[in-house]
Scaffold this active site. Structure first.
Site, PDB file in Angstrom:
ATOM      1  N   SER A 108     -11.033  48.083  21.711  1.00 46.06           N
ATOM      2  CA  SER A 108     -11.020  48.502  20.303  1.00 46.06           C
ATOM      3  C   SER A 108      -9.813  47.945  19.558  1.00 46.06           C
ATOM      4  O   SER A 108      -8.739  47.779  20.137  1.00 46.06           O
ATOM      5  CB  SER A 108     -10.977  50.037  20.251  1.00 46.06           C
ATOM      6  OG  SER A 108     -10.609  50.479  18.966  1.00 46.06           O
ATOM      7  N   TYR A 131     -12.306  46.302  13.476  1.00 47.64           N
ATOM      8  CA  TYR A 131     -12.439  47.112  12.265  1.00 47.64           C
ATOM      9  C   TYR A 131     -11.948  46.240  11.124  1.00 47.64           C
ATOM     10  O   TYR A 131     -10.910  45.575  11.267  1.00 47.64           O
ATOM     11  CB  TYR A 131     -11.555  48.351  12.333  1.00 47.64           C
ATOM     12  CG  TYR A 131     -12.149  49.521  13.081  1.00 47.64           C
ATOM     13  CD1 TYR A 131     -13.435  49.986  12.797  1.00 47.64           C
ATOM     14  CD2 TYR A 131     -11.407  50.198  14.050  1.00 47.64           C
ATOM     15  CE1 TYR A 131     -13.957  51.074  13.474  1.00 47.64           C
ATOM     16  CE2 TYR A 131     -11.928  51.294  14.722  1.00 47.64           C
ATOM     17  CZ  TYR A 131     -13.207  51.722  14.436  1.00 47.64           C
ATOM     18  OH  TYR A 131     -13.723  52.805  15.092  1.00 47.64           O
ATOM     19  N   THR A 157     -17.578  46.462  13.764  1.00 45.68           N
ATOM     20  CA  THR A 157     -18.032  47.836  13.491  1.00 45.68           C
ATOM     21  C   THR A 157     -18.267  48.030  12.005  1.00 45.68           C
ATOM     22  O   THR A 157     -17.372  47.787  11.186  1.00 45.68           O
ATOM     23  CB  THR A 157     -17.008  48.850  14.031  1.00 45.68           C
ATOM     24  OG1 THR A 157     -16.911  48.662  15.445  1.00 45.68           O
ATOM     25  CG2 THR A 157     -17.443  50.275  13.749  1.00 45.68           C
ATOM     26  N   LYS A 253     -22.161  46.426  15.033  1.00 44.82           N
ATOM     27  CA  LYS A 253     -22.221  47.782  15.611  1.00 44.82           C
ATOM     28  C   LYS A 253     -22.306  48.840  14.510  1.00 44.82           C
ATOM     29  O   LYS A 253     -21.521  48.812  13.563  1.00 44.82           O
ATOM     30  CB  LYS A 253     -20.959  48.019  16.449  1.00 44.82           C
ATOM     31  CG  LYS A 253     -20.824  49.408  17.044  1.00 44.82           C
ATOM     32  CD  LYS A 253     -19.638  49.445  18.001  1.00 44.82           C
ATOM     33  CE  LYS A 253     -19.516  50.767  18.723  1.00 44.82           C
ATOM     34  NZ  LYS A 253     -18.973  51.833  17.905  1.00 44.82           N
ATOM     35  N   HIS A 277     -21.871  55.903  15.906  1.00 40.62           N
ATOM     36  CA  HIS A 277     -20.466  56.065  16.275  1.00 40.62           C
ATOM     37  C   HIS A 277     -20.278  57.318  17.155  1.00 40.62           C
ATOM     38  O   HIS A 277     -19.305  58.048  17.040  1.00 40.62           O
ATOM     39  CB  HIS A 277     -19.598  56.167  15.013  1.00 40.62           C
ATOM     40  CG  HIS A 277     -18.260  55.497  15.147  1.00 40.62           C
ATOM     41  ND1 HIS A 277     -17.989  54.239  14.691  1.00 40.62           N
ATOM     42  CD2 HIS A 277     -17.100  55.928  15.710  1.00 40.62           C
ATOM     43  CE1 HIS A 277     -16.729  53.916  14.932  1.00 40.62           C
ATOM     44  NE2 HIS A 277     -16.174  54.929  15.570  1.00 40.62           N
TER      45      HIS A 277
HETATM   46  C1  LIG Z   1     -12.898  58.798  21.562  1.00 38.50           C
HETATM   47  C2  LIG Z   1     -13.733  57.755  20.880  1.00 38.50           C
HETATM   48  C3  LIG Z   1     -13.121  56.709  20.220  1.00 38.50           C
HETATM   49  C4  LIG Z   1     -13.881  55.734  19.602  1.00 38.50           C
HETATM   50  N1  LIG Z   1     -13.278  54.663  18.985  1.00 38.50           N
HETATM   51  C5  LIG Z   1     -14.022  53.659  18.505  1.00 38.50           C
HETATM   52  C6  LIG Z   1     -13.408  52.492  18.007  1.00 38.50           C
HETATM   53  O1  LIG Z   1     -12.190  52.362  18.010  1.00 38.50           O
HETATM   54  N2  LIG Z   1     -14.213  51.514  17.517  1.00 38.50           N
HETATM   55  C7  LIG Z   1     -15.577  51.623  17.506  1.00 38.50           C
HETATM   56  O2  LIG Z   1     -16.268  50.714  17.061  1.00 38.50           O
HETATM   57  N3  LIG Z   1     -16.182  52.713  18.003  1.00 38.50           N
HETATM   58  C8  LIG Z   1     -15.442  53.724  18.514  1.00 38.50           C
HETATM   59  N4  LIG Z   1     -16.053  54.799  19.053  1.00 38.50           N
HETATM   60  C9  LIG Z   1     -17.528  54.846  19.152  1.00 38.50           C
HETATM   61  C10 LIG Z   1     -17.976  54.227  20.467  1.00 38.50           C
HETATM   62  O3  LIG Z   1     -17.773  52.840  20.470  1.00 38.50           O
HETATM   63  C11 LIG Z   1     -19.457  54.488  20.719  1.00 38.50           C
HETATM   64  O4  LIG Z   1     -20.190  54.124  19.576  1.00 38.50           O
HETATM   65  C12 LIG Z   1     -19.750  55.942  21.081  1.00 38.50           C
HETATM   66  O5  LIG Z   1     -18.715  56.461  21.877  1.00 38.50           O
HETATM   67  C13 LIG Z   1     -21.057  56.046  21.829  1.00 38.50           C
HETATM   68  O6  LIG Z   1     -21.373  57.374  22.090  1.00 38.50           O
HETATM   69  P1  LIG Z   1     -21.057  58.108  23.487  1.00 38.50           P
HETATM   70  O7  LIG Z   1     -19.614  58.411  23.476  1.00 38.50           O
HETATM   71  O8  LIG Z   1     -21.911  59.318  23.402  1.00 38.50           O
HETATM   72  O9  LIG Z   1     -21.443  57.160  24.613  1.00 38.50           O
HETATM   73  C14 LIG Z   1     -15.295  55.810  19.651  1.00 38.50           C
HETATM   74  C15 LIG Z   1     -15.900  56.869  20.329  1.00 38.50           C
HETATM   75  C16 LIG Z   1     -15.140  57.839  20.951  1.00 38.50           C
HETATM   76  C17 LIG Z   1     -15.815  58.951  21.691  1.00 38.50           C
END
Ligand SMILES: Cc1cc2nc3c(=O)[nH]c(=O)nc-3n(C[C@H](O)[C@H](O)[C@H](O)COP(=O)(O)O)c2cc1C
Length: 413
Positions: A108, A131, A157, A253, A277
């Protein structure tokens, strides 16, 4: 003991015991009422599988490709900010586990370990998530750094132009590194193993940003910078600009609507990730697995379709593949593995998923993940089970409940 963990839920319980509350809650939370966060998980249970017997189940293979790269199973570790707060050097450890397992790791923008840190501690290319910030010069420099580190795909994203609100984070006063209030000090004091590991690394802030973005020389200036920097004007023209700057594999995404999916066809991207997300942005949006079939129908095979959100087992992976996902991304389960046991915990998470995926595929009568399609789904019962909650039959690209989301069964199997 990690070996005692048989399910993702077991890893989650272990992580809860080892990670300070504010960071565990950061992972285990969704926006506002968390309705979409919950639906991401629970909608999987409404999809049923067809059991087949007396078919040859030897020589099974889960190997396939995601955006042209060979993977040992159709699973990637999703980009997650603050990952290095679930465990010291978390991004490096997760990337190493993914590399050894033969699945992609995506770093990320908001990671604790920097692009350079991860590159220096892995031997195979990883992917980078971007981002888009108002400071386009900084975006260009991030893209250049990802290229220099040998990243082979850029994940852009699209669903975080403005930040959704998570109540737990506000109540916990989340920050990296943690603040020194009595409440925070107590949370840390009750997690000594976590503290000990953190004391042995220098990576405590946002490694891609501090010292790189202008006006962010230290952590105190970071909070206000992040708040101001996410760009609410992000548009398809920016996607084009980024594609040109990057020049490599591009994955979009955060697509949840068939209309947006159709628009992505003209963007030159290689793949889209159907995602909300992890339920952290628009609370009240449909689950990712419910959004997947109409999007697959809208774009056909003109672009690779991936999904993430709510995947908690190998069975969920198989269901997503059956509904048309070429790749399935996993976020929280790998964070739980990381919190439970660092690199070994992420490996355990991948082993659990692989084992469940392999056995489930076999019991559905298939030996090759590339042959999986909606023929393995038990459509009749899924419809009956979903009927009370589902809306009346809708056209393919209209919002629909799971009842209409499960496509017609083909003659396969
Ligand atoms: C703690 C956390 C931090 C996240 N940070 C980002 C991020 O920095 N960039 C991003 O594109 N998605 C981020 N996401 C979304 C994840 O990439 C992903 O879409 C999501 O976790 C999928 O769902 P799941 O946790 O149920 O597998 C984050 C998700 C979580 C849980």
């Amino acid at each position: 003991m990690l070996a005692d963990a048989l399910t993702i839920d077991d890893l989650k319980r272990m992580a809860r015991r080892r990670v300070p509350k504010m960071f565990f809650d950061y992972a285990d939370s969704g926006a506002w009422t968390e309705q979409t966060y919950r639906a991401n998980e629970s909608d999987f249970a409404r999809i049923l599988l067809r059991q087949r017997v007396l078919v040859d189940m030897t020589n099974r293979s889960l190997a396939t490709e995601m955006v042209g790269e060979a993977v040992s199973m159709p699973v990637a570790l999703a980009p997650t900010g603050f990952c290095g707060m679930m465990h010291a050097d978390g991004e490096i450890l997760a990337a190493q586990a993914a590399e050894a397992f033969g699945v992609p790791f995506c770093l990320s923008t908001m990671s604790i370990c920097s692009i350079e840190d991860v590159a220096a501690n892995t031997t195979r290319p990883f992917w980078f998530q971007l981002y888009v910030m108002r400071d386009r010069g900084f975006i260009e420099s991030l893209i250049e750094r990802a290229k220099a580190a040998g990243c082979t795909a850029l994940v852009l994203t699209l669903d975080l132009q403005i930040l959704g609100q998570r109540h737990k984070d506000l109540r916990n006063g989340l920050s990296a590194p943690p603040k020194w209030t009595p409440k925070h000090a107590w949370q840390l004091a009750t997690r000594p193993r976590w503290c000990l590991a953190m004391a042995q690394t220098r990576r405590h802030g946002f490694g891609n940003i501090v010292g790189h973005a202008s006006n962010v020389g230290d952590l105190s200036s970071l909070a206000s910078w992040t708040k101001e920097q996410f760009d609410p004007r992000l548009s398809w023209a920016d996607v084009d600009w980024i594609r040109q700057k990057w020049g490599g594999k591009l994955i979009l995404k955060g697509i949840l609507d068939p209309e947006d999916a159709r628009m992505s066809l003209g963007s030159g991207a290689d793949a889209i990730i159907v995602s909300n997300h992890g339920g952290r942005q628009l609370d009240g949006a449909r689950s990712s697995i419910a959004a997947l079939p109409p999007i697959v129908e809208a774009v056909g095979d003109r672009i690779e379709v991936h999904m993430d959100g709510g995947v908690r087992s190998g069975q969920d992976v198989l269901k997503a593949v059956a509904l048309g996902a070429r790749g399935v991304w996993i976020g929280r389960p790998f964070l739980y593995g990381l919190g439970a046991g660092g690199r070994a915990g992420v490996t355990r998470m991948l082993e659990i998923i692989r084992n469940e995926l392999d056995i489930t595929m076999a019991l559905c009568g298939l030996r090759d993940i590339r042959a999986v399609d909606h023929g393995i789904l038990d459509r009749g019962f899924a419809e009956a089970a979903a009927a009370p909650a589902g809306p009346p039959a809708a056209k393919a690209d209209e919002p629909a409940g799971m009842a209409t989301a499960v496509p017609e069964r083909t003659g396969a199997c």
